[in-house]
Design a protein around this motif. Structure first.
Motif, mmCIF file in Angstrom:
data_model
loop_
_atom_site.group_PDB
_atom_site.id
_atom_site.type_symbol
_atom_site.label_atom_id
_atom_site.label_comp_id
_atom_site.label_asym_id
_atom_site.label_seq_id
_atom_site.Cartn_x
_atom_site.Cartn_y
_atom_site.Cartn_z
ATOM 1 N N THR A 1 18.935 -24.003 -11.115
ATOM 2 C CA THR A 1 18.042 -24.915 -10.401
ATOM 3 C C THR A 1 17.904 -24.555 -8.920
ATOM 4 O OG1 THR A 1 17.543 -27.229 -9.941
ATOM 5 C CG2 THR A 1 19.841 -26.626 -9.890
ATOM 6 N N MET A 2 18.913 -23.904 -8.366
ATOM 7 C CA MET A 2 18.838 -23.577 -6.940
ATOM 8 C C MET A 2 18.053 -22.304 -6.672
ATOM 9 S SD MET A 2 22.574 -24.733 -5.759
ATOM 10 C CE MET A 2 23.288 -23.947 -7.151
ATOM 11 N N ILE A 3 18.295 -21.282 -7.472
ATOM 12 C CA ILE A 3 17.531 -20.042 -7.329
ATOM 13 C C ILE A 3 17.059 -19.665 -8.729
ATOM 14 C CG2 ILE A 3 17.506 -17.684 -6.418
ATOM 15 C CD1 ILE A 3 19.823 -18.382 -4.613
ATOM 16 N N PRO A 4 15.953 -20.270 -9.193
ATOM 17 C CA PRO A 4 15.538 -20.038 -10.572
ATOM 18 C C PRO A 4 14.883 -18.673 -10.806
ATOM 19 C CG PRO A 4 14.103 -21.655 -9.525
ATOM 20 C CD PRO A 4 15.129 -21.272 -8.511
ATOM 21 N N GLN A 5 14.246 -18.140 -9.789
ATOM 22 C CA GLN A 5 13.516 -16.886 -9.934
ATOM 23 C C GLN A 5 13.828 -15.983 -8.750
ATOM 24 O OE1 GLN A 5 11.162 -15.961 -12.402
ATOM 25 N NE2 GLN A 5 11.868 -17.745 -13.519
ATOM 26 N N PRO A 6 13.826 -14.682 -8.986
ATOM 27 C CA PRO A 6 14.001 -13.780 -7.841
ATOM 28 C C PRO A 6 12.698 -13.652 -7.078
ATOM 29 C CG PRO A 6 13.659 -12.493 -9.818
ATOM 30 C CD PRO A 6 13.618 -13.941 -10.246
ATOM 31 N N GLN A 7 12.804 -13.333 -5.805
ATOM 32 C CA GLN A 7 11.616 -13.021 -5.016
ATOM 33 C C GLN A 7 11.746 -11.587 -4.548
ATOM 34 O OE1 GLN A 7 11.632 -16.254 -2.058
ATOM 35 N NE2 GLN A 7 9.412 -16.348 -2.318
ATOM 36 N N LEU A 8 10.668 -10.866 -4.593
ATOM 37 C CA LEU A 8 10.674 -9.487 -4.135
ATOM 38 C C LEU A 8 10.452 -9.460 -2.631
ATOM 39 C CD1 LEU A 8 10.466 -6.401 -5.235
ATOM 40 C CD2 LEU A 8 8.091 -6.686 -4.527
ATOM 41 N N TRP A 9 11.449 -8.947 -1.900
ATOM 42 C CA TRP A 9 11.323 -8.855 -0.448
ATOM 43 C C TRP A 9 10.501 -7.626 -0.099
ATOM 44 C CZ3 TRP A 9 15.493 -10.770 3.314
ATOM 45 C CH2 TRP A 9 16.154 -11.894 2.790
ATOM 46 N N ILE A 10 9.489 -7.843 0.734
ATOM 47 C CA ILE A 10 8.644 -6.727 1.144
ATOM 48 C C ILE A 10 8.286 -6.922 2.614
ATOM 49 C CG2 ILE A 10 6.533 -7.893 0.285
ATOM 50 C CD1 ILE A 10 5.484 -5.070 -0.489
ATOM 51 N N ASN A 11 8.182 -5.808 3.334
ATOM 52 C CA ASN A 11 7.864 -5.911 4.760
ATOM 53 C C ASN A 11 6.520 -6.606 4.948
ATOM 54 O OD1 ASN A 11 6.334 -4.625 7.241
ATOM 55 N ND2 ASN A 11 8.509 -4.637 7.698
ATOM 56 N N GLU A 12 6.558 -7.557 5.891
ATOM 57 C CA GLU A 12 5.407 -8.415 6.152
ATOM 58 C C GLU A 12 4.148 -7.627 6.513
ATOM 59 O OE1 GLU A 12 6.299 -12.382 8.392
ATOM 60 O OE2 GLU A 12 5.988 -10.779 9.833
ATOM 61 N N THR A 13 4.286 -6.737 7.493
ATOM 62 C CA THR A 13 3.131 -5.990 7.980
ATOM 63 C C THR A 13 2.596 -5.059 6.891
ATOM 64 O OG1 THR A 13 4.322 -5.978 10.059
ATOM 65 C CG2 THR A 13 2.332 -4.661 9.975
ATOM 66 N N THR A 14 3.524 -4.399 6.225
ATOM 67 C CA THR A 14 3.123 -3.503 5.140
ATOM 68 C C THR A 14 2.366 -4.275 4.069
ATOM 69 O OG1 THR A 14 5.162 -2.303 5.569
ATOM 70 C CG2 THR A 14 4.024 -1.781 3.536
ATOM 71 N N ALA A 15 2.918 -5.410 3.683
ATOM 72 C CA ALA A 15 2.310 -6.199 2.611
ATOM 73 C C ALA A 15 0.937 -6.706 3.018
ATOM 74 C CB ALA A 15 3.226 -7.368 2.250
ATOM 75 N N ARG A 16 0.844 -7.114 4.270
ATOM 76 C CA ARG A 16 -0.451 -7.619 4.730
ATOM 77 C C ARG A 16 -1.494 -6.509 4.660
ATOM 78 N NH1 ARG A 16 0.989 -9.613 9.746
ATOM 79 N NH2 ARG A 16 2.160 -11.315 8.810
ATOM 80 N N SER A 17 -1.078 -5.307 5.020
ATOM 81 C CA SER A 17 -2.023 -4.177 4.982
ATOM 82 C C SER A 17 -2.431 -3.842 3.551
ATOM 83 C CB SER A 17 -1.416 -2.947 5.661
ATOM 84 O OG SER A 17 -0.620 -2.221 4.753
ATOM 85 N N MET A 18 -1.642 -4.335 2.599
ATOM 86 C CA MET A 18 -1.990 -4.101 1.195
ATOM 87 C C MET A 18 -2.847 -5.240 0.653
ATOM 88 S SD MET A 18 1.873 -3.001 0.180
ATOM 89 C CE MET A 18 1.740 -2.751 -1.569
ATOM 90 N N GLY A 19 -3.125 -6.199 1.523
ATOM 91 C CA GLY A 19 -3.937 -7.338 1.113
ATOM 92 C C GLY A 19 -3.154 -8.392 0.354
ATOM 93 N N LEU A 20 -1.850 -8.356 0.497
ATOM 94 C CA LEU A 20 -1.014 -9.333 -0.215
ATOM 95 C C LEU A 20 -0.823 -10.600 0.607
ATOM 96 C CD1 LEU A 20 1.709 -6.876 -1.542
ATOM 97 C CD2 LEU A 20 0.106 -8.171 -2.962
ATOM 98 N N GLU A 21 -0.542 -11.672 -0.093
ATOM 99 C CA GLU A 21 -0.208 -12.924 0.576
ATOM 100 C C GLU A 21 1.175 -13.361 0.153
ATOM 101 O OE1 GLU A 21 -3.190 -15.911 -0.148
ATOM 102 O OE2 GLU A 21 -4.748 -14.515 0.515
ATOM 103 N N ASN A 22 1.831 -14.083 1.032
ATOM 104 C CA ASN A 22 3.182 -14.546 0.730
ATOM 105 C C ASN A 22 3.176 -15.351 -0.572
ATOM 106 O OD1 ASN A 22 5.871 -14.593 1.241
ATOM 107 N ND2 ASN A 22 5.785 -16.345 2.639
ATOM 108 N N ASN A 23 4.220 -15.179 -1.360
ATOM 109 C CA ASN A 23 4.387 -15.890 -2.636
ATOM 110 C C ASN A 23 3.433 -15.444 -3.734
ATOM 111 O OD1 ASN A 23 6.579 -17.629 -2.338
ATOM 112 N ND2 ASN A 23 5.348 -18.963 -1.026
ATOM 113 N N GLN A 24 2.600 -14.471 -3.424
ATOM 114 C CA GLN A 24 1.688 -13.967 -4.455
ATOM 115 C C GLN A 24 2.492 -13.321 -5.580
ATOM 116 O OE1 GLN A 24 -1.387 -11.506 -2.790
ATOM 117 N NE2 GLN A 24 -2.128 -10.833 -4.785
ATOM 118 N N GLU A 25 1.969 -13.414 -6.788
ATOM 119 C CA GLU A 25 2.646 -12.772 -7.912
ATOM 120 C C GLU A 25 2.147 -11.345 -8.082
ATOM 121 O OE1 GLU A 25 2.061 -15.474 -11.210
ATOM 122 O OE2 GLU A 25 4.142 -16.154 -10.986
ATOM 123 N N VAL A 26 3.075 -10.439 -8.201
ATOM 124 C CA VAL A 26 2.705 -9.038 -8.394
ATOM 125 C C VAL A 26 3.484 -8.471 -9.581
ATOM 126 C CG1 VAL A 26 2.290 -8.711 -5.918
ATOM 127 C CG2 VAL A 26 4.521 -8.097 -6.884
#
Lengths: 242, 781
Positions: free
Chosen positions: B631-656
């Motif tokens: 219940t506390m950590i039900p799913q993993p989150q993929l850590w990715i560099n903010e600037t890099t991800a933004r340049s890829m057109g990604l948004e926070n919490n987006q599913e990939v």
């Protein structure tokens, strides 16, 4: 007069969630509810100035507790030692206190359909035991004690600058303090600011109109009766004298 | 919604409200809980040893009328000192988890069809023994192999020893701390132990290289670590990710992954150049210092800067901090060190750095090991047979320094190829080989080669799905295990794991299962007892330790010699009683006698290096299904560099979706865009994606990091499997997203650092991967 408070040492806390699970076990808090919580926050900022922390929270046992005001039956009340508790016998599970709480520290327990919340493990404390979250904390990050006792660790930490979660909009005198020499608590405050207590219209009507009228009526009746009694006594006395 | 029936609700009818209410408690106090305070008189407090991870914390279990209501730390235990972590507290939920394995089962459908029938223990054991004997008859005893972990697994390890098959392996070596232990044995003649003998509480400088303490939770170590923080320790945290440990650090060094050895060599260089070493210790207790001096002569901070992307000035500054604080410097040796397949040499560099700073046996450095004060009575059993054939995993011969813990990935490989000889049965005991051993496809295919697979577990993990017979084990709260004897550290101690409640289901402890299986394999002479308590009593006879006291208190402590006396010269357990900075042992076998930096391949364009780590509420995949932890950590989150991800057109919490270099795809994973991640790597928490269909609460999801870890480099010295050589790219709607900006994280760009450009065509990337792959796979033999 004792006033219980807790300090969370953010320098020590490692966001391990042990406190949360110990509380769940001790009070049989059903998933997904909680009486205390650790909300991890992702790293934020710009390299090299990055902050990573978490919101370690529980009932703030506020000085000016909105939940106490919101409770229509008097089930939620503040003890003399500052601990805000729920008298289960009086609770009707209406949930008004849940809306009133700026910190989200209350829930309706489906096991008995009554409100449940952190009570600082007051019955453990009265039996000279630590609250379970303090007992289990592997980082030694939770310090509980009497903030009115100048020699307690809690009051010393508050004295030396431990802060609490209030804002210019909402300040009801929270009593959970955060030791924070790395200055991460502003991140917590920005992510989890205290919420303005919600008071539903019927309740506003109740507290602002119905209840005053009721008290007024009761008071008027009472004083009227008293006056009548006094008058009668006065008359009666004179009767006896005669 | 969880079970609506309260575990304690039965108490209410008994009116069990605190009888001994102290004077002055107002009545409403007792009504503030959903559940009344349990009468302390009714609580039976039974000490035991936690089994949620492998740190072995002493626990006290609160039991009321045979029901476990909560678990606390045992204050007598010098390991965890009255504290327990989230997982330890959640042991209650494990015991009452509804998806536990409850009966022995024999498969009736095709393997993997999920059809079993419940059978008696008699039938399950007869069946298992029969199958094992058939394999032994046809292919030899050695064709039976074992994967095991921890105490219960050791029972099976012993069974295999008695039977004469050398083919056993545990992931605790090749996928975890094997290379570290080999490196410390080569350098100091002994390992750093488990629990590691680190005096973190008194350190003035703590050096963490990839160790993410705080997210990786071992209670005793966190107690010491946080005491160290409170005592003002300066932390140097080397990690491509801004971990919890980094958030406590004075210096966060976001190193280019795979270059740690260069950094450590530069530190050694700097310590030597500045004469910041412990001259006396080096003179009296080490050999090979002059060779070391020559070896690191060129390893300047400027040299390392170009490799690691850590500024030379920072390397100097952190080296100075260590020199100033010595010997109260704790260079953490790490625990899971199976990173790149050159892990013994990296761990050697760490051991050497700690040695020249003179931290061995010093306050704030490494604790001494002590001679354990008790010698137990050993059972009078016949001598062990000598295996007729060599180990198939190469431990001790192909990989000269691998020990009998064995090499899981090599055992899988041997089963798959049937070389050097066929392996036809596996027992998998208390370990999820799919979540630990790299290359799940190989594991799956190897299972197809087997005549027989028996799995012993508590919960239906993925291996149980393919089992021919399932042998359900008691949880750690329902069974005895062999005694825990821990030497060295703060104090030495002896602890006992004992049942705290009666078993809930038709499960059995491993000691009983091996004994019964042993009888059926003709090995009854090795099991001259009926009850495990008899074994413990026998072992303690004549030691002066009272069994009753041990059972009552859970833990008995003995003083440890923590540190060296002033002027004392320690006699190391090496050939010449000295620390081997230069290793003749390695040299003789043709390995580098001093650690060298070996570059690893950079990610191909558009790809990120996959790094992984622990989350604080989970022990690998063992705890994911625990409702209190999930219940506390039900799913993993993929850590990715903010600037890099933004340049890829990604948004926070987006599913990939992640796709690795071999086209293996994950299911959807949410991303966490953060400045706390290097741009050339992504981080995926380990221990998620439990996908046994037997776990009904879980949809099958391939979100395990190990699902994407299909490549590994084998360390030629230890046989450990380097897992961080896998690369992934990010897919959205089946289209790979490529970063369009180059982020230079620390202002320095190492040569061959991820060239992040957009132009490259799909085909070119693919070609490149193929090319790189062929050079990446290193057989190591």
């Amino acid at each position: 007069m004792t006033k219980y408070a807790m300090v969370i040492d953010m320098d020590r806390c490692v966001t391990c969630h042990a406190c949360e699970v110990a509380c769940r076990a001790h009070y049989e808090v059903p998933v997904p509810y909680y009486r205390n919580w650790v909300h991890p926050l992702p790293p934020q900022g710009v390299y090299p100035d990055i902050k990573k922390t978490s919101y370690v929270g529980l009932c703030n046992h506020c000085d000016d507790a909105p939940c106490v005001k919101a409770c229509p039956t008097g089930a939620t009340y503040k003890r003399e030692d500052g601990v805000v508790v729920v008298d289960k016998d009086l609770c009707i599970g209406c949930g008004l206190c849940i809306d009133a709480c700026p910190y989200g520290s209350r829930y309706i327990n489906p096991l008995d359909d009554k409100v449940d919340k952190c009570d600082f493990c007051i019955d453990r404390v009265l039996h000279n035991e630590e609250p379970v979250c303090v007992q289990t904390c592997i980082a030694g990050a939770r310090i509980f004690g009497d903030m009115n006792d100048p020699n307690s660790e809690v009051s010393k930490l508050i004295e030396s600058g431990a802060t609490s979660n209030f804002s210019s909009l909402v300040n009801v005198g929270p009593n959970i303090y955060y030791k924070d020499s790395r200055n991460v608590f502003p991140v917590v405050k920005a992510s989890f600011p205290p919420r303005e207590p919600i008071r539903p219209t019927p309740q506003k009507l109740w507290t602002n109109v119905v209840r005053p009228i009721m008290w007024l009526t009761i008071g008027a009746t009472f004083f009227g009766q008293l006056a009548a009694l006094a008058l009668q006594l006065f008359k009666g006395e004179s009767d006896i004298k005669e | 919604m969880a079970n609506k029936i309260s575990r304690r609700s039965f108490l209410k009818t008994g009116g069990a409200i605190s009888a001994g209410v102290a004077a002055g408690i107002s009545a409403p106090t007792l009504k503030t809980k959903a559940v009344e305070r349990v009468d302390p008189q009714k609580i039976e407090q039974i000490p035991s040893v936690c089994g949620q991870c492998f740190w072995r914390c002493g626990i006290i279990c609160n039991v009321v009328d045979g029901k476990l209501i909560s678990i606390e730390g045992n204050p007598r235990d010098p390991n965890n000192r009255g504290k327990i972590c989230a997982r330890g507290n959640a042991g209650v939920a494990l015991l009452y988890e509804k998806d536990r394995l409850k009966n022995p089962q024999i498969r009736v459908g095709e393997r993997g069809s999920g059809k079993w029938r419940d059978v008696s223990w008699e039938e399950a054991l007869d069946y298992t023994a029969d199958k094992l004997l058939q394999v032994a008859k046809k292919y030899g005893v050695e064709a039976n192999a074992l994967f095991q972990h921890e105490k219960s697994g050791f029972e099976f390890f012993d069974l295999f020893q008695y039977w004469g098959s050398p083919n056993t392996a545990a992931p605790s070596f090749a996928q975890c701390k094997g290379s570290r232990d080999v490196a410390f044995e080569l350098t100091y003649g002994e390992t750093i132990g488990s629990p590691e003998r680190l005096d973190l509480a008194n350190s003035k400088v703590i050096v963490l290289i990839g160790s993410h303490l705080g997210e990786n939770i071992h209670t005793g170590q966190i107690i010491d670590f946080t005491d160290g923080i409170a005592n003002g320790a300066q932390i140097i945290c080397v990690d491509p990710r801004y971990s919890t440990a980094a958030s406590k650090a004075k210096w966060w060094l976001p190193i280019k992954p795979g270059t740690d050895t260069a950094l450590v060599l530069a530190w050694i260089h700097e310590v030597i150049k500045q004469k910041g070493y412990d001259e006396n210790f080096i003179r009296t207790s080490t050999t090979g210092f002059s060779e070391l001096v020559n070896h690191v002569d060129d390893c300047t901070p400027e040299w390392a800067e170009k490799i690691t992307e850590i500024p030379a000035a920072t390397i100097r500054e952190t080296a100075k901090a260590m020199m100033d604080a010595k010997p109260a410097v704790c260079v953490h040796p790490g625990r899971h060190v199976a990173w790149y397949g050159n892990d013994v040499q990296r761990s050697r560099s760490v051991a050497i750095l700690a040695a020249i700073l003179g931290t061995w046996g010093k306050k704030g450095g490494y604790f001494l090991n002590s001679v354990y004060p008790i010698s137990f009575n050993s059972l009078n059993i016949p001598p062990l047979p000598t295996p007729k054939r060599e180990r198939v995993d190469g431990a001790g011969w192909r990989y000269p320094f691998a020990n009998s813990e064995g090499l899981t990935q090599e055992l899988v490989k041997a089963t798959l190829t049937q070389k050097p000889y066929p392996i036809k049965s596996w027992i998998v005991w208390a370990t999820d080989i799919f979540d630990s051993v790299p290359d799940q496809t190989a594991t799956r295919k190897a299972i197809d080669q087997l005549d027989f697979l028996a799995v012993g577990e508590i919960r239906p993990t993925k291996p149980t799905w393919y089992a021919d017979v399932i042998l359900p084990e008691d949880t750690y709260l329902e069974r005895y295990n062999s005694l825990y004897a821990v030497s060295g550290w703060h104090e030495q101690y002896l602890a006992i794991r004992q049942p705290v409640v009666k078993r809930l289901y038709n499960t059995r402890p491993s000691w009983w299962i091996v004994k019964e299986l042993g009888k059926r394999l003709g090995l009854e002479k090795y099991y001259p007892y009926e009850e495990y308590e008899d074994v413990i009593r026998y072992q303690l006879r004549g030691t002066g330790i009272s069994y009753t006291k041990l059972k009552r208190e859970g833990v008995i402590t003995f003083p440890a010699k923590q540190f060296l006396n002033p002027g004392e010269i320690y006699s190391f357990n090496t050939s010449d009683k000295k620390v081997h900075l230069y290793s003749d042992e390695l040299n003789k076998l043709g390995f580098d006698a001093l650690p060298k930096f070996e570059p690893v391949n950079d990610p191909p364009e558009g790809y990120f290096r996959l790094v992984y780590g622990q989350m604080p509420v989970h022990t690998m995949s063992r705890t994911e299904s625990n409702p209190w932890l999930n219940t506390m950590i039900p799913q993993p989150q993929l850590w990715i560099n903010e600037t890099t991800a933004r340049s890829m057109g990604l948004e926070n919490n987006q599913e990939v979706i992640l796709e690795n270099q071999e086209g293996i795809k994950s299911d959807k994973i949410k991303i966490l865009m953060t400045p706390g991640m290097r741009p050339d790597a992504v981080f995926l928490p380990h221990g998620f994606g439990l996908n046994s269909r037997g776990l009904l609460d879980f949809t099958r999801k391939e979100i395990s990091d190990n699902h994407l870890i299909t490549n590994y480099n084998v360390d030629p010295i230890s046989g450990g499997s380097g897992l961080r050589i896998n690369f992934v790219r990010v897919l959205v709607n089946d289209t790979p997203l490529v970063p369009t900006v180059t982020v230079s994280f620390t202002g320095i760009s190492a040569k061959n650092v991820t060239g992040i450009k957009q132009e490259k065509s799909e085909q070119r990337i693919f070609d490149e991967i193929i090319k790189k792959k062929s050079s990446t796979i290193q057989e190591g033999c």
